[in-house]
Scaffold this active site. Structure first.
Site, PDB file in Angstrom:
ATOM      1  CE  LYS B  85      -4.180  -1.865   0.186  1.00  0.00           C
ATOM      2  NZ  LYS B  85      -5.113  -1.740  -0.964  1.00  0.00           N
ATOM      3  CD  GLU B 107     -10.270   3.579   0.373  1.00  0.00           C
ATOM      4  OE1 GLU B 107     -10.204   4.816   0.257  1.00  0.00           O
ATOM      5  OE2 GLU B 107      -9.519   2.802  -0.241  1.00  0.00           O
ATOM      6  CB  SER B 374       0.087  -8.010  -1.263  1.00  0.00           C
ATOM      7  OG  SER B 374      -0.863  -8.784  -0.564  1.00  0.00           O
TER       8      SER B 374
END
Lengths: 260, 394
Positions: B85, B107, B374
């Site tokens: 991210k 969010e 990830s």
């Protein structure tokens, strides 16, 4: 000038909004008739959506109540077919892109024309995506009501130029819901609209009191009120028809005597 | 057809109130995306702050144990903040800074995007508010406190199903109210144009590195790439540079929840249909009237009823394959990777590991799979314990 615009021309507009199916469709039908009787210029009817992005908490809750009660797009159409036997007040849907798209855009607008819905307000289909709806709207003679926001600025005239039915001026930033104060310069937005079109333009978002409605009617063609009415529906349930009718009468009176 | 299309998907389905803000963002993105100074700063932050390039690790024990294709893990879990991210957030927050925005909102589902946004906001001296489903604040309590430590305000969202889609709704609503000074950092390859393209551009560093790293190690391209897909940013980041390399199979792994034949699933490609929601045309889980379905996955990061429009397009043209892994399969993979390689993966990434465990044994030993790890699993330890019937008194 088309039918909806013609019906609103030359008068002050008061447009109440309710969520279809809250608390049930039988009550919705009674509300439409009572609001017509009370002098509403038109009725905006929300087809409930699971995720209404432009709505504040009051209308979000109404949408969820209506869906929990089993309200569907087909049942709303069937209710309007019934109500049309008793009133010719202009009716406008407010819903989101997905319920229309998933129903089948052509089929949706064909049903609108069949049962007598005059226009649709779809907050998440902006000018840039208007091709999503315009073909079907034109084919079936249903107006796509244009929204103009406080942030529209140099887009105002582009949006107003092709507006049909009426123009929905969004009074404030944010979502629907009662506000104590509206600070946007509505008069200047209204003047920009008037420089390119005669289509009536009324103000919505945040209006609850007769004083606010009168103030908006002084600087535009009228007022649109949702949350304040939907709140009464939530509060009184099936007994909401009388209090809503009384409220609508007071608001109609306020916009019609706004000069005073 | 309007801007930002991937085949029929994408577009800009947002309220008029946001249109000028989105167009302002579009203009800023176009101006800076190839700007040498902007890219140099981003590159420096990727390297010195986020710890890029992330390693490509040959999982030898896992490979031998499964007895088939060679498995490499792309270690996005070793990035600063523990997931892919950060790649996107660094790009978007640098852009927000150049646009003069002082307040960022985001969010978050699992909390990883929220943590990354809170982190970069702290670094760049911006005010930060994160919207998180109330359900998810419970599932991911550790990440809530982590965001608060970083100076962000976390707002639990109680509307709807109180998960990721409701957090997106609320962030969009708040953005319409504070559009003038606020930048919305969307965490995946979703939302209105330019977000899906922009987020993919900031994430494509993953696939670009994999290509170079594997060429150096093996002298060739991989046979398949695997990544979990919620909105789909880590998958899009891994896939993008390989789209023209037709010999490379691209496999997205969705969250099947309790199974794609049950209503308790989040597998959008497997069970969804065409729709328009959250600013984009794409595939969504919905009922016959277009009401968005309440989705379910053990993984808060994959618990989303839609998928990015570019994935819907890759699915349409048959360039990528989408499969699904259940909660149980993901938990099994979570435990397996922990014990076999000493790597605790995020429960989201464990979905991709789960499918690799199925696929690898069916392939010969000279084939190569790359699995995008990830994120790391520290945030999931308490939830996995609960799933296994243990209460850690966190």
């Amino acid at each position: 000038m088309n039918k909806l615009a013609a019906a609103l021309q030359g008068k002050k507009v008061f447009a109440p909004f309710i969520t279809a199916g809250d608390p049930d469709l039988e009550t919705t039908k009674k509300l439409i008739l009572a609001m017509a009787e009370a002098g509403a210029s038109l009725v905006e009817l929300g087809i409930p959506f699971s995720d209404p992005m432009a709505e504040g908490p009051v209308i979000q809750a109404a949408d969820l109540r209506a869906l929990a009660g089993g309200c569907t797009t087909d049942k709303v159409f069937a209710m309007i077919a019934e109500v049309r036997k008793e009133t010719d007040i202009p009716l406008v849907f407010l819903t989101y892109a997905n319920p229309i798209f998933h129903y089948g855009t052509d089929r949706f607008y064909r049903r609108c024309a069949e049962v007598g819905v005059d226009g649709t307000i779809v907050p998440d289909v902006p000018y840039e995506e208007r091709a999503e709806l315009d073909g079907a709207c034109a084919k079936y003679g249903v107006d796509r009501i244009v929204m103009i926001a406080p942030t529209s600025e140099d887009r105002i005239q582009m949006l107003a130029r092709e507006a049909k039915g009426y123009i929905y001026i969004v009074s404030s930033l944010g979502v629907t819901g009662v506000r104590s104060e509206i600070t946007t310069d509505i008069a200047s937005i209204y003047q920009k609209i008037r420089s390119v079109t005669d289509t009536p333009a009324a103000v919505g978002f945040g209006i609850a009191t007769p004083e606010q409605a009168a103030a908006m009617a002084r600087v535009s063609d009228g007022a649109i009120v949702g949350s304040a009415i939907v709140k009464l529906c939530g509060q009184y349930g099936r007994d909401c028809v009388e209090p809503v009718a009384a409220y609508v009468r007071s608001m109609v009176d306020a916009v019609n005597h706004c000069a005073g | 057809m309007s801007k930002g299309r991937f085949g029929i998907h994408g577009g800009q389905y947002i309220p008029e109130t946001l249109m000028n803000a989105v167009q302002e963002l579009e203009a800023a993105y176009e101006r800076y995306k190839d700007d040498p100074e902007f890219l140099a700063e981003l590159q420096w932050l990727y390297h010195d702050y986020a710890n890029r390039p992330s390693m490509l690790y040959y999982a030898e024990k896992m490979t031998k144990d499964l007895g088939g294709a060679k498995i490499y893990l792309k270690r996005e879990d070793l990035n600063h903040t523990g997931a892919h991210k950060i790649n996107n957030v660094l790009g978007q927050c640098l852009l927000a800074q150049r646009m003069g925005k002082k307040h960022v909102i985001a969010e978050t589902g699992a909390g990883q995007h929220g943590v990354a946004t809170a982190t970069v906001a702290a670094l760049l001296g911006m005010e930060c508010t994160v919207y998180m489903g109330a359900e998810d604040t419970k599932r991911q309590a550790l990440n809530v406190f982590r965001m608060e430590l970083l100076g962000a305000k976390v707002v639990p969202v109680t509307t709807g199903t109180a998960t990721l889609k409701d957090a997106v709704n609320e962030a969009l609503r708040v953005w319409t109210a504070r559009v003038e000074d606020t930048y919305y950092v969307i965490g995946s390859v979703m939302g209105p144009h330019p977000y899906p393209e922009m987020v993919r551009e900031f994430q494509k560093v993953i696939g670009r590195e994999v290509k170079a790293q594997l060429l150096e190690r093996e002298g060739r391209l991989p046979d398949a790439l695997l990544a979990c897909v919620g909105g789909g940013s880590n998958a899009m980041g891994l896939f993008y540079d390989f789209i023209p390399d037709k010999t490379v199979r691209l496999i997205g792994v969705e969250a099947a929840g309790r199974g794609i034949d049950t209503p308790e699933t989040a597998a959008t490609i497997a069970c969804g249909s065409e729709g328009i929601f959250h600013g984009m045309k794409s595939l969504f889980l919905q009922d016959q009237y277009g009401q968005i379905a309440p989705v379910y996955s053990l993984s808060a990061g994959l618990d989303y009823p839609g998928i990015g429009p570019e994935h819907a397009y890759l699915h349409d043209i048959g360039r990528a394959d989408y499969v699904a892994a259940t909660d149980q399969e993901a938990v099994d993979a979570f435990l397996y990777l922990s014990r076999t390689e000493g790597i605790i993966p995020a429960i989201e990434s464990a979905h991709a590991v789960a499918y690799a465990m199925k696929l690898a044994p069916t392939l010969p030993k000279d084939k190569i799979l790359v699995v995008n790890l990830s994120g790391r699993g520290d945030k999931d330890v308490a939830a996995i314990a609960r799933y296994l019937g243990r209460d850690l008194h966190e």
